[in-house]
Design a protein around this motif. Structure first.
Motif, PDB file in Angstrom:
ATOM      1  N   MET A   1       0.824  -1.203   0.000  1.00  0.00           N
ATOM      2  CA  MET A   1       0.000   0.000   0.000  1.00  0.00           C
ATOM      3  C   MET A   1       0.860   1.256   0.000  1.00  0.00           C
ATOM      4  SD  MET A   1      -2.892   1.290   2.734  1.00  0.00           S
ATOM      5  CE  MET A   1      -1.658   1.909   3.876  1.00  0.00           C
ATOM      6  N   LEU A   2       2.014   1.209   0.689  1.00  0.00           N
ATOM      7  CA  LEU A   2       2.855   2.395   0.813  1.00  0.00           C
ATOM      8  C   LEU A   2       3.691   2.661  -0.438  1.00  0.00           C
ATOM      9  CD1 LEU A   2       4.147   2.018   4.492  1.00  0.00           C
ATOM     10  CD2 LEU A   2       2.475   3.659   3.637  1.00  0.00           C
ATOM     11  N   ASN A   3       4.030   1.612  -1.193  1.00  0.00           N
ATOM     12  CA  ASN A   3       4.902   1.791  -2.361  1.00  0.00           C
ATOM     13  C   ASN A   3       4.403   2.838  -3.342  1.00  0.00           C
ATOM     14  OD1 ASN A   3       7.082   0.171  -1.723  1.00  0.00           O
ATOM     15  ND2 ASN A   3       6.256  -1.656  -2.702  1.00  0.00           N
ATOM     16  N   PRO A   4       3.125   2.784  -3.788  1.00  0.00           N
ATOM     17  CA  PRO A   4       2.672   3.827  -4.727  1.00  0.00           C
ATOM     18  C   PRO A   4       2.689   5.221  -4.122  1.00  0.00           C
ATOM     19  CG  PRO A   4       0.829   2.458  -4.013  1.00  0.00           C
ATOM     20  CD  PRO A   4       2.081   1.784  -3.548  1.00  0.00           C
ATOM     21  N   LEU A   5       2.463   5.322  -2.803  1.00  0.00           N
ATOM     22  CA  LEU A   5       2.532   6.627  -2.143  1.00  0.00           C
ATOM     23  C   LEU A   5       3.955   7.159  -2.140  1.00  0.00           C
ATOM     24  CD1 LEU A   5       0.196   6.427   0.996  1.00  0.00           C
ATOM     25  CD2 LEU A   5      -0.123   7.763  -1.076  1.00  0.00           C
ATOM     26  N   VAL A   6       4.901   6.295  -1.820  1.00  0.00           N
ATOM     27  CA  VAL A   6       6.307   6.708  -1.762  1.00  0.00           C
ATOM     28  C   VAL A   6       6.760   7.260  -3.105  1.00  0.00           C
ATOM     29  CG1 VAL A   6       8.669   5.820  -1.556  1.00  0.00           C
ATOM     30  CG2 VAL A   6       6.935   5.162   0.120  1.00  0.00           C
TER      31      VAL A   6
ATOM     32  N   SER B   1       4.826   8.527  -5.469  1.00  0.00           N
ATOM     33  CA  SER B   1       3.926   9.519  -6.052  1.00  0.00           C
ATOM     34  C   SER B   1       3.904  10.859  -5.324  1.00  0.00           C
ATOM     35  CB  SER B   1       2.491   8.968  -6.098  1.00  0.00           C
ATOM     36  OG  SER B   1       2.439   7.765  -6.824  1.00  0.00           O
ATOM     37  N   LEU B   2       4.069  10.858  -3.998  1.00  0.00           N
ATOM     38  CA  LEU B   2       3.838  12.075  -3.219  1.00  0.00           C
ATOM     39  C   LEU B   2       4.764  13.210  -3.627  1.00  0.00           C
ATOM     40  CD1 LEU B   2       3.149  10.706   0.396  1.00  0.00           C
ATOM     41  CD2 LEU B   2       1.535  11.704  -1.221  1.00  0.00           C
TER      42      LEU B   2
ATOM     43  N   ALA C   1       1.385  14.182 -14.714  1.00  0.00           N
ATOM     44  CA  ALA C   1       0.595  13.213 -15.477  1.00  0.00           C
ATOM     45  C   ALA C   1      -0.851  13.188 -14.992  1.00  0.00           C
ATOM     46  CB  ALA C   1       1.221  11.823 -15.352  1.00  0.00           C
ATOM     47  N   ILE C   2      -1.050  13.291 -13.675  1.00  0.00           N
ATOM     48  CA  ILE C   2      -2.411  13.330 -13.128  1.00  0.00           C
ATOM     49  C   ILE C   2      -3.151  14.561 -13.616  1.00  0.00           C
ATOM     50  CG2 ILE C   2      -3.743  13.556 -10.991  1.00  0.00           C
ATOM     51  CD1 ILE C   2      -1.640  11.851  -9.610  1.00  0.00           C
TER      52      ILE C   2
END
Length: 275
Positions: free
Chosen positions: A248-253, A255-256, A264-265
């Motif tokens: 769960m934390l990997n995409p946050l790390v 992306s933030l 891109a967003i």
């Protein structure tokens, strides 16, 4: 004449799960379900975003999308079964089901370890050989490295059946390769004369270094706590962190603090408004 012998055939295993805490079963179910859905949403969104935005079609984000895919498979190999067992009076898993679950869990975990090593090499090439980066990290090499990560995880999982200590050696070799890569990266960063250039170079590696630290620190912690013969309840909660929180934390790390992801967003949002 052959005498009859009593043979006990193992067909299923009893799962302890969180049976020690019947009073908070509903709370655990809701909490784990939220974590699972959040992990799937974030990782799947990152895969789709990287796929849809051509500006993110680079080696770093190619590896990142595969990391998100691995995390989806990694958490799905254990959590759905755990959720279904929470409200069952007899929490069991079949012998075949146990083998399949362990095989998938181990394959994805070892594949993630290999992929992080490939990502460390990508950062090494970007920092230490910026002028040759495009030629070094060619699409064919990136594809071979990703395939190699999955293959390495698969071979490692199969080999564990024959030699369990291989997991430690496998993880140590990947960790050593990552440390060597970052040793060269630190030397290259220190040679950069401007403070702004050093800061920019460090920021390109910060997300990956954070993810690597979380992955290996939690792995070592879970292994040491289970080997020390500590509280079984504590070990189970520690394993939940290892199997659920890290994916769960990997995409946050990544992306933030990632400007490319944020841009891109914004581009995707503009396209959706236009449509």
């Amino acid at each position: 004449m052959i005498k009859d012998r009593n043979i006990t055939e193992i067909t299923q295993f009893i799962l302890l799960g969180f049976s020690d805490f019947p009073q908070i079963t509903a709370l655990l179910f809701v909490m784990f379900l939220i974590l699972y859905i959040t992990t799937l949403t974030w990782n799947l969104s990152l895969v789709v975003l990287i796929r849809m935005d051509s500006c993110l079609h680079t080696p770093m984000y190619f590896f990142l999308s595969n990391l998100s895919f691995i995390d989806i498979c990694y958490i799905t190999s254990t959590v759905p079964k755990m959720l279904s067992n929470l409200f069952q009076e007899k929490q069991t898993i079949s012998f075949v089901g146990c083998i399949v679950q362990y095989f998938m869990f181990s394959t994805m975990g070892l594949s993630e370890s290999c992929l992080m090593t490939a990502m460390a090499y990508d950062r090494y090439a970007a920092i230490c050989n910026p002028l040759l980066y495009s030629s070094i990290m060619s699409p064919s090499l990136c594809a071979r490295m990703v395939i190699g990560s999955y293959t390495g995880g698969l071979i490692g999982s199969v080999s564990q059946v024959l030699l369990a200590i291989l997991t430690i050696l496998f993880g140590f070799s990947n960790a050593l390769a990552i440390m060597i890569s970052y040793g060269y990266i630190v030397v290259s960063i220190m040679k950069i004369t401007s403070a702004k250039g050093r800061s920019k170079a460090f920021n390109t590696c910060a997300s990956h270094l954070t993810a690597v630290s979380l992955f290996y620190t939690s792995s070592v912690f879970v292994y040491l706590s289970s080997s020390s013969g500590g509280s079984s309840s504590f070990d189970r909660f520690a394993s939940v962190f290892y199997t659920m929180m890290i994916p769960m934390l990997n995409p946050l790390v990544y992306s933030l603090r990632n400007k490319d992801i944020k841009d891109a967003i914004k581009r995707l949002q503009r396209k959706m408004r236009c449509c």
